[in-house]
Design a protein around this motif. Structure first.
Motif, mmCIF file in Angstrom:
data_model
loop_
_atom_site.group_PDB
_atom_site.id
_atom_site.type_symbol
_atom_site.label_atom_id
_atom_site.label_comp_id
_atom_site.label_asym_id
_atom_site.label_seq_id
_atom_site.Cartn_x
_atom_site.Cartn_y
_atom_site.Cartn_z
ATOM 1 N N ASP A 1 23.823 -48.047 2.001
ATOM 2 C CA ASP A 1 22.509 -48.507 1.527
ATOM 3 C C ASP A 1 22.534 -50.026 1.381
ATOM 4 O O ASP A 1 23.045 -50.560 0.410
ATOM 5 C CB ASP A 1 22.184 -47.842 0.189
ATOM 6 N N TYR B 1 24.906 -54.269 -1.551
ATOM 7 C CA TYR B 1 24.802 -52.933 -0.970
ATOM 8 C C TYR B 1 25.498 -51.930 -1.881
ATOM 9 O O TYR B 1 26.189 -52.294 -2.843
ATOM 10 C CB TYR B 1 25.379 -52.882 0.444
ATOM 11 N N LYS C 1 18.814 -48.167 5.249
ATOM 12 C CA LYS C 1 19.873 -47.234 4.889
ATOM 13 C C LYS C 1 20.473 -46.667 6.171
ATOM 14 O O LYS C 1 19.742 -46.258 7.074
ATOM 15 C CB LYS C 1 19.319 -46.115 4.013
#
Length: 585
Positions: free
Chosen positions: A64, A95, A70
């Motif tokens: 992500d 992330y 994503k």
């Protein structure tokens, strides 16, 4: 032919999972932000990031890239999950990993505070990174400093940068810059993600900046966030003397009151710094700047306290117009530098963000005699490389008799620019508008925390109307959609947000994915942020009571999906026992 039970199968991949025809360049190297001895994540010359996660018992692992898509990882026979992103902007990025639905940091990286949590970070090397590189030059100190706040009735923490020669001459005093972080971050941001100390060390070594102290404090002081919301105090009139700055919304939609930090800053922190460090403790030698929310704080605090600060820096945090200033002549006399900056990807379009068009406002103030500067960071958005470059440009202007904006190198010699990751710009189909009437839902992370949206669309040909309902923490808000259009599979509309009595446009542009169950949007929030989100059709809540098209998984000996006359998509990859009988032609 028997089929299976009806399921909510989604045909389109998540953002960033589109298959690409170009092969990936295999010159990956470990990120400089990895923990010692850790090989992943890695970055290649195309600015792609490769993640590797050892989780043999996991059922799904997603990389992500906060606000940038994503990426589902693929598990190999050895149980290791691996995946590669599309090309990313240069610079630092937050992330996290999502393992079987649980959001966790990557154990391979150092941790950074952002998005209201400690998480992972990756550095995509910038061609112009030399200005914040660790070099063999004299270095200052970045000190963790504790201080007691009488107004907050608490011991608080800040970080203080002192220049390389601070310890050499005990009789020498220095100007001070108060430098604030953004929403969801804390006092560690500018020192770690922003490399503020290294930027100053290099500027001072090259003779481009006057040595000064930098104080980096946490905006989330006690009393800044009120649980359960509440009514914000009335905003001060433009340019009002010592009126308290207004409140806004902080993480999770909770009420965030700028006046709480203002009291800590002016009543506790500034006096503490002046007493503990050798400062030039007057208005001409005191500056304030900040990024995003910190820029908004800088704007409101400095306007209300022109007797305290002489230099103002607003990085991706709104704008300052002539109408905001009660006494322009007094402003010109007291404010020596006004600096406004943005990443180039934050600009453009119909901009009516917080404070108005920043470039037009800054140019108008300059024409009126204010020593104003407007800077655009090339090929960046609402991200740390924009703000590193902004500090690099802003610092040489401070506490100088004749400040000049630094010439900024765009690319290092011999490097090749790579096209940035952008939303597809394929021309929209003109053969008729796709029907997106019904209810769609989107859950995503943003600069202010997790958000949940429900879009209710009503469509007549290419005209789109409806409303957006958002939930952020305990706060729920509804807005009528404006300027809605559907052209082929291209969708666009505008949601208006009232923030501190300013109307901010939230612009959505996207495309309907194959199968008609997802819309991949780019969501641009005024001047402040751009993020990729995915809205998914809710099959139980469609417009006018009409059933939404269904996806049915069957095992029918076919190898390609089949779409029937009602719009149902039949997938031939899996089947389940029982269920109604259907036939495919």
């Amino acid at each position: 032919m028997k089929t299976a039970v009806l399921t909510l199968a989604l045909l389109a991949a998540l953002p960033g999972t589109t298959q690409e025809t170009q092969p990936v360049v295999e010159d990956f190297a470990p990120s400089v932000l990895n923990q010692p001895g850790k090989s992943y994540p890695q970055v290649n010359s195309e600015r792609r990031v490769r993640a590797r996660v050892v989780a043999p018992q996991a059922r799904s692992v997603v990389f992500d890239f906060s606000g940038r898509g994503k990426y589902p990882l693929t598990q190999g026979e050895d149980g290791v999950w691996v995946g590669v992103t599309r090309p990313q902007d240069e610079g630092f990025h937050y992330y996290q990993l999502v393992i079987d639905g649980a959001q966790v940091p990557d154990p391979g990286t150092l941790y950074f505070y952002g998005g209201n949590r400690w998480g992972s970070g990756v550095e995509v090397p910038a061609a112009d990174r030399d200005f914040y590189a660790l070099k063999n030059v004299p270095h200052g100190q970045l000190q963790e400093t504790l201080y007691y706040s009488q107004s907050a009735e608490a011991v608080l923490r800040c970080f203080v940068y002192t220049p390389p020669d601070y310890e050499k001459d005990p009789s020498k005093r220095y100007p001070v810059l108060y430098l604030q972080h953004g929403g969801g971050e804390d006092e560690t941001g500018w020192g770690r993600q922003g490399h503020a100390g290294l930027i100053m060390d290099n500027l001072i070594a090259e003779g481009k900046a006057r040595p000064f102290l930098i104080v980096m404090a946490n905006s989330y002081v006690p009393g800044a966030i009120a649980p359960g919301g509440g009514v914000a105090p009335p905003a001060a009139p433009p340019g009002a003397g010592n009126a308290a700055p207004p409140a806004s919304r902080g993480p999770g939609g909770r009420r965030f009151d700028f006046s709480a930090f203002t009291r800590v800053l002016l009543e506790d922190l500034v006096p503490f710094i002046d007493a503990k460090f050798r400062t030039l403790n007057d208005q001409p030698h005191r500056a304030m700047a900040g990024l995003s929310m910190g820029g908004m704080q800088t704007r409101t605090i400095t306007l209300a306290h022109l007797d305290k600060f002489s230099h103002i820096g607003i990085f991706s945090g709104g704008s300052l117009a002539g109408s905001d200033i009660a006494d322009l002549e007094a402003f010109k006399q007291k404010i020596k530098v006004l600096f406004v900056s943005y990443g180039s990807r934050e600009l453009g379009g119909n901009r009516v963000g917080f404070g108005g068009d920043p470039k037009a406002n800054t140019e108008a103030l300059k024409a009126a005699g204010v020593n104003a500067y407007f800077y655009v960071s090339p090929d960046t958005g609402h991200e740390w490389l924009s703000w590193r470059r902004s500090l690099y440009q802003f610092a040489p202007l401070l506490f100088r008799d004749q400040p000049e904006l630094t010439a900024f190198p765009l690319k290092a010699p011999g490097t090749k620019a790579v096209a940035p990751a952008t939303v597809a710009t394929t021309p929209a189909s003109t053969e008729g508008a796709a029907d997106i009437s019904g209810t769609w839902k989107a859950d995503f992370d943003s600069q202010i925390g997790p958000q949940s949206y429900t879009f209710t669309f009503s469509q007549s040909g290419g005209k789109l109307t409806g409303k957006a309902t958002s939930i952020i923490g305990e706060r729920k808000r509804e807005a009528e959609l404006q300027d809605g259009k559907v052209e082929g599979d291209a969708i666009s509309f505008v949601e208006m947000l009232n923030f501190l009595d300013n109307e901010i446009r939230i612009t959505y542009t996207g495309r309907l994915a194959p199968g008609g169950h997802e819309i991949r949007f780019t969501r641009a929030v005024g001047d402040f942020a751009t993020e990729d989100i995915v809205a998914k059709r809710d099959p139980s809540l469609s417009a006018a009571g009409a059933p939404a098209p269904k996806t049915i998984r069957i095992k029918a000996g076919r190898f390609t999906p089949v779409k029937d006359a009602q719009g149902n998509v039949w997938l031939a990859d899996q089947g389940f026992a029982g269920g109604p009988d259907h036939r495919t032609a």
